[in-house]
Enzyme design. Structure first.
Site, short mmCIF file in Angstrom:
data_model
loop_
_atom_site.label_atom_id
_atom_site.label_comp_id
_atom_site.label_asym_id
_atom_site.label_seq_id
_atom_site.Cartn_x
_atom_site.Cartn_y
_atom_site.Cartn_z
N HIS A 86 83.92 85.11 58.69
CA HIS A 86 82.88 83.29 58.55
C HIS A 86 83.32 83.43 60.33
CE1 HIS A 86 81.18 79.70 58.57
NE2 HIS A 86 79.98 80.34 57.87
N ASN A 122 78.05 79.06 50.26
CA ASN A 122 79.53 78.90 50.22
C ASN A 122 80.04 77.38 50.75
OD1 ASN A 122 81.71 78.75 52.35
ND2 ASN A 122 80.99 79.97 53.96
N SER A 175 71.83 77.26 57.93
CA SER A 175 70.61 76.02 57.90
C SER A 175 69.88 76.47 57.01
CB SER A 175 69.86 75.46 59.56
OG SER A 175 71.03 74.80 60.36
N LYS A 235 82.47 75.97 51.60
CA LYS A 235 83.48 75.92 52.68
C LYS A 235 84.73 74.75 52.21
CE LYS A 235 80.07 76.97 56.04
NZ LYS A 235 79.02 76.92 57.50
P1 13P Z 1 74.35 76.28 56.31
O1 13P Z 1 73.64 77.10 55.23
O2 13P Z 1 75.16 74.97 56.45
O3 13P Z 1 74.08 75.93 57.93
O4 13P Z 1 76.02 76.74 57.04
C1 13P Z 1 75.47 78.02 56.73
C2 13P Z 1 77.13 79.28 56.45
O5 13P Z 1 78.22 79.24 57.32
C3 13P Z 1 77.04 79.76 55.22
O6 13P Z 1 78.54 80.17 55.50
#
Ligand code: 13P
Length: 250
Positions: free
Chosen positions: A95, A9, A213, A11
């Site tokens: 999400h 993802n 994480s 983002k």
């Molecule tokens: P991180 O892996 O950066 O913690 O993000 C997890 C996440 O929100 C995936 O959708």
């Protein structure tokens, strides 16, 4: 049998050019066939280009959102039909960042889930509790309510097109991963709730991903658990070697 999946993802990261470079990097490191499905969730503007680039590879493409309306005068929105027309196969919905910052309610998410499925997309549906809810030991009721609020109205057939991603909000982008035992405990609970609703076969066939994480160093322990079928990866999906290290956990 359910699939093992490693999904990225991105983002709100990467310009179009940077995204293209990352996909080229991924294609060059993913030379051997992985033991899991590989999905990358990209911003809308990347979808058409990236879908074209990954044709004939193991990589599948997801949008990170879609509109809760079919079409029309909704300036700035992107419909499920538009997402599908880019060649993307999945849509990430629910999400915690969208629930929190864009006030997406269970009803809005239910509409998005229905539109995504009606337009031939598969859904990666995210659930997970906040730190306060975990400290109050309310994680089970939170994830159950999130399922009931937005996906448990689906027929068993449509639910079969949904992948669940359990992402404890306190573990997202914090470097604080749930322990493998903590994650397994709630994944098994989520599967039991799906079983109570849809029966054993559907529950056994549902992929439940862990997110928060997740990285190459902790993925092997997480993915070794019987109810953890892969990961939804934020930060570590932004560099090809980091993402590949997680894929290699399978
Ligand atoms: P991180 O892996 O950066 O913690 O993000 C997890 C996440 O929100 C995936 O959708």
């Amino acid at each position: 049998m359910r699939k093992n999946i490693v999904a990225g993802n991105w983002k709100m990261n990467k310009t179009l050019q940077e995204g293209v470079a990352l996909v080229n990097d991924l294609k060059s490191v993913l030379t051997a066939k992985p033991n899991c499905d590989v999905i990358i969730g990209t911003p809308f503007i990347h979808l058409a280009t990236v879908s074209e680039m990954v044709k004939g590879t193991v990589i599948q493409v997801a949008a990170e959102n879609c509109a809760d309306k079919e079409s029309g005068a909704y300036t700035g929105e992107v419909s499920a039909a538009m997402v599908k027309s880019t060649g993307a196969e999945y849509c990430i919905l629910g999400h915690s960042e969208r629930r929190e910052y864009y006030h997406e309610t269970p009803e809005i998410l239910k509409a998005k889930v229905d539109l995504a499925l009606a337009n031939g997309l598969k859904v990666i549906f995210c659930i997970g509790e906040s730190l306060a809810e975990r400290e109050a030991n309310k994680q089970n009721e939170v994830v159950k309510a999130e399922l009931e609020g937005s996906v448990f109205h689906l027929s068993a057939e449509d639910f079969g097109k949904v992948v669940i991603a359990y992402e404890p909000i306190w573990a997202i982008g914090t470097g604080k991963t749930a322990t493998a035992d903590q994650a397994e405990e709630i994944h098994a609970y989520i599967r039991s709730v799906i079983k109570a609703k849809y029966g054993e076969k559907v529950a056994e066939d549902t992929s439940i991903l862990y997110g928060g994480s997740c990285k190459g160093s902790n993925a092997p322990e997480l993915f070794a658990k019987p109810d953890i079928d892969g990961g939804l990866i934020g930060g570590a999906s932004l560099k090809a070697p980091d993402f590949k290290a997680i894929i290699d956990a399978f």
